[in-house]
Design a protein around this motif. Sequence first.
Motif, PDB file in Angstrom:
ATOM      1  N   TRP A 167     -31.955  12.257 -12.192  1.00  0.00           N
ATOM      2  CA  TRP A 167     -31.434  11.684 -10.939  1.00  0.00           C
ATOM      3  C   TRP A 167     -32.412  10.694 -10.334  1.00  0.00           C
ATOM      4  CZ3 TRP A 167     -34.124  12.800  -6.370  1.00  0.00           C
ATOM      5  CH2 TRP A 167     -33.531  12.335  -5.178  1.00  0.00           C
ATOM      6  N   ALA A 168     -33.694  11.014 -10.388  1.00  0.00           N
ATOM      7  CA  ALA A 168     -34.707  10.177  -9.755  1.00  0.00           C
ATOM      8  C   ALA A 168     -34.767   8.790 -10.372  1.00  0.00           C
ATOM      9  CB  ALA A 168     -36.083  10.851  -9.837  1.00  0.00           C
ATOM     10  N   THR A 169     -34.345   8.643 -11.635  1.00  0.00           N
ATOM     11  CA  THR A 169     -34.391   7.326 -12.270  1.00  0.00           C
ATOM     12  C   THR A 169     -33.375   6.369 -11.664  1.00  0.00           C
ATOM     13  OG1 THR A 169     -32.773   7.898 -14.006  1.00  0.00           O
ATOM     14  CG2 THR A 169     -35.109   8.373 -14.456  1.00  0.00           C
ATOM     15  N   ALA A 170     -32.373   6.903 -10.969  1.00  0.00           N
ATOM     16  CA  ALA A 170     -31.340   6.048 -10.373  1.00  0.00           C
ATOM     17  C   ALA A 170     -31.506   5.906  -8.864  1.00  0.00           C
ATOM     18  CB  ALA A 170     -29.949   6.597 -10.698  1.00  0.00           C
ATOM     19  N   ASP A 190     -42.737  19.408  -7.783  1.00  0.00           N
ATOM     20  CA  ASP A 190     -41.905  19.624  -8.973  1.00  0.00           C
ATOM     21  C   ASP A 190     -41.680  18.334  -9.742  1.00  0.00           C
ATOM     22  OD1 ASP A 190     -41.727  22.288  -8.453  1.00  0.00           O
ATOM     23  OD2 ASP A 190     -39.764  22.199  -7.504  1.00  0.00           O
ATOM     24  N   ILE A 191     -41.131  17.323  -9.053  1.00  0.00           N
ATOM     25  CA  ILE A 191     -40.902  16.010  -9.654  1.00  0.00           C
ATOM     26  C   ILE A 191     -41.470  14.980  -8.685  1.00  0.00           C
ATOM     27  CG2 ILE A 191     -39.181  14.325 -10.439  1.00  0.00           C
ATOM     28  CD1 ILE A 191     -38.157  17.929 -10.205  1.00  0.00           C
ATOM     29  N   VAL A 192     -42.199  14.012  -9.206  1.00  0.00           N
ATOM     30  CA  VAL A 192     -42.808  13.009  -8.331  1.00  0.00           C
ATOM     31  C   VAL A 192     -42.458  11.612  -8.821  1.00  0.00           C
ATOM     32  CG1 VAL A 192     -44.709  14.526  -7.670  1.00  0.00           C
ATOM     33  CG2 VAL A 192     -44.984  12.996  -9.630  1.00  0.00           C
ATOM     34  N   GLY A 193     -42.343  10.693  -7.873  1.00  0.00           N
ATOM     35  CA  GLY A 193     -42.114   9.288  -8.184  1.00  0.00           C
ATOM     36  C   GLY A 193     -43.262   8.466  -7.642  1.00  0.00           C
ATOM     37  N   HIS A 234     -26.653  10.348  -9.668  1.00  0.00           N
ATOM     38  CA  HIS A 234     -26.844  10.704 -11.082  1.00  0.00           C
ATOM     39  C   HIS A 234     -25.797  10.045 -11.971  1.00  0.00           C
ATOM     40  CE1 HIS A 234     -26.992  13.242 -14.733  1.00  0.00           C
ATOM     41  NE2 HIS A 234     -28.249  13.462 -14.402  1.00  0.00           N
ATOM     42  N   SER A 235     -24.624   9.764 -11.414  1.00  0.00           N
ATOM     43  CA  SER A 235     -23.554   9.148 -12.213  1.00  0.00           C
ATOM     44  C   SER A 235     -23.941   7.763 -12.708  1.00  0.00           C
ATOM     45  CB  SER A 235     -22.258   9.073 -11.395  1.00  0.00           C
ATOM     46  OG  SER A 235     -22.371   8.130 -10.341  1.00  0.00           O
ATOM     47  N   ARG A 236     -24.983   7.173 -12.129  1.00  0.00           N
ATOM     48  CA  ARG A 236     -25.437   5.854 -12.558  1.00  0.00           C
ATOM     49  C   ARG A 236     -26.466   5.932 -13.682  1.00  0.00           C
ATOM     50  NH1 ARG A 236     -25.752   5.057  -6.801  1.00  0.00           N
ATOM     51  NH2 ARG A 236     -28.037   4.962  -6.864  1.00  0.00           N
ATOM     52  N   THR A 237     -26.815   7.150 -14.104  1.00  0.00           N
ATOM     53  CA  THR A 237     -27.796   7.304 -15.166  1.00  0.00           C
ATOM     54  C   THR A 237     -27.103   7.406 -16.527  1.00  0.00           C
ATOM     55  OG1 THR A 237     -27.854   9.750 -15.251  1.00  0.00           O
ATOM     56  CG2 THR A 237     -29.168   8.655 -13.533  1.00  0.00           C
ATOM     57  N   ARG A 253     -29.316  -1.371 -19.482  1.00  0.00           N
ATOM     58  CA  ARG A 253     -28.989  -1.088 -18.073  1.00  0.00           C
ATOM     59  C   ARG A 253     -28.951   0.410 -17.849  1.00  0.00           C
ATOM     60  NH1 ARG A 253     -25.062  -5.202 -18.685  1.00  0.00           N
ATOM     61  NH2 ARG A 253     -23.420  -3.611 -18.777  1.00  0.00           N
ATOM     62  N   GLY A 254     -28.397   1.158 -18.805  1.00  0.00           N
ATOM     63  CA  GLY A 254     -28.350   2.608 -18.671  1.00  0.00           C
ATOM     64  C   GLY A 254     -29.721   3.233 -18.647  1.00  0.00           C
ATOM     65  N   ARG A 255     -30.634   2.727 -19.493  1.00  0.00           N
ATOM     66  CA  ARG A 255     -31.991   3.284 -19.542  1.00  0.00           C
ATOM     67  C   ARG A 255     -32.760   3.002 -18.266  1.00  0.00           C
ATOM     68  NH1 ARG A 255     -34.719   4.316 -24.831  1.00  0.00           N
ATOM     69  NH2 ARG A 255     -36.456   4.358 -23.429  1.00  0.00           N
ATOM     70  N   SER A 256     -32.478   1.863 -17.644  1.00  0.00           N
ATOM     71  CA  SER A 256     -33.204   1.494 -16.431  1.00  0.00           C
ATOM     72  C   SER A 256     -32.625   2.121 -15.188  1.00  0.00           C
ATOM     73  CB  SER A 256     -33.197  -0.037 -16.268  1.00  0.00           C
ATOM     74  OG  SER A 256     -31.889  -0.505 -16.034  1.00  0.00           O
ATOM     75  N   GLY A 257     -31.482   2.821 -15.338  1.00  0.00           N
ATOM     76  CA  GLY A 257     -30.884   3.486 -14.192  1.00  0.00           C
ATOM     77  C   GLY A 257     -29.965   2.607 -13.391  1.00  0.00           C
ATOM     78  N   THR A 258     -29.702   1.374 -13.822  1.00  0.00           N
ATOM     79  CA  THR A 258     -28.811   0.494 -13.077  1.00  0.00           C
ATOM     80  C   THR A 258     -27.360   0.682 -13.476  1.00  0.00           C
ATOM     81  OG1 THR A 258     -29.150  -1.278 -14.695  1.00  0.00           O
ATOM     82  CG2 THR A 258     -30.590  -1.252 -12.767  1.00  0.00           C
ATOM     83  N   GLY A 259     -27.116   1.480 -14.469  1.00  0.00           N
ATOM     84  CA  GLY A 259     -25.752   1.745 -14.884  1.00  0.00           C
ATOM     85  C   GLY A 259     -25.734   2.568 -16.143  1.00  0.00           C
ATOM     86  N   PRO A 260     -24.633   3.280 -16.442  1.00  0.00           N
ATOM     87  CA  PRO A 260     -24.577   4.110 -17.624  1.00  0.00           C
ATOM     88  C   PRO A 260     -24.552   3.276 -18.891  1.00  0.00           C
ATOM     89  CG  PRO A 260     -22.855   4.674 -16.028  1.00  0.00           C
ATOM     90  CD  PRO A 260     -23.447   3.387 -15.615  1.00  0.00           C
TER      91      PRO A 260
END
Length: 297
Positions: free
Chosen positions: A55-58, A78-81, A203-206, A288-295
């Motif tokens: 989720w954090a990637t998007a 737990d998870i950091v950005g 998350h749907s954008r990942t 685009r999917g890998r960068s989180g800008t779209g699936p």
Amino acid sequence: MTTEEQQVGGHAAFSDIPLPADSAPSVALDGPPVPPVGRIRLYSPDEWEEFIREWATAVEEDYVQIKLLGGAGDRGTDIVGFKSDRQFEGPWDCFQAKHYERPLSFSVAAAEMLKVFVSVIEGAYSLPDTYQFLAPKGLSTRFNMLISNPTTLRESFLALLVEGEPQVKKLNGDTLDAVRKLAAGTDFARFRSVEVLDALSTHSRTRWHAARFATSLPARGDSEAPPDEYTSGEARFLQQLLAVYAERHPDEITTLGSVAGVPKVSRHLQQQRVRFFRAESLKEAYSRGRSGTGPAC
């Protein structure tokens, strides 16, 4: 049944033999589909952390790196950005995963917030820009009201910092005083919650969403048609094709311009350019999917 009836052209007529009573085809019944909200409630704590990492990637933030640190000794991270290559020494966000049977309560969250202040005092890291709680069953009503009022949240947290309280029994006097001072001067608006539906929407954008929740892949759209003029992006591909063409037709093909003089090869070249641009379109969608800008499609 006579022998004649059992034979058809010298072969047994198996279609005339009834199935045994227990050989009737079984019918598999599927239950109603489990919506994403229901699925994440069945996750293990580790699966929940993995979901938040995805989720954090998007999230609409330019992170240099996202790390999953959950485990013993993580100091409430737990998870950091990370927003710079200074990582914990620079600006960063924290995403705290809490996968419980009940909504997250203030007392549980306060223990995590205390870890943050103690860790800052001990020099483990700087204060995060935001500290976001994510729980599949959300927050308790009381905690939801508190976190929606940062000033009241700070007052309630400071009220817990009383000697003898279970939350602070392990702290020595100097550390407890330092925590009180740091917390009193901190804007508690940095402590936030993420609603489950909002997390699912993000998350749907990942590129993981379709596989994780068995949803259909979005349409990739039409591929770009090859332009009339050759482009620099296809130069390497065209050079390799030309080498093959020249090998097959050494007397007729020496340059790309000469390909037009061999109709069969010219048609083949156009077909290969169409395939090249289709492949590039797929590669771009995947990126685009890998960068989180779209699936990815």
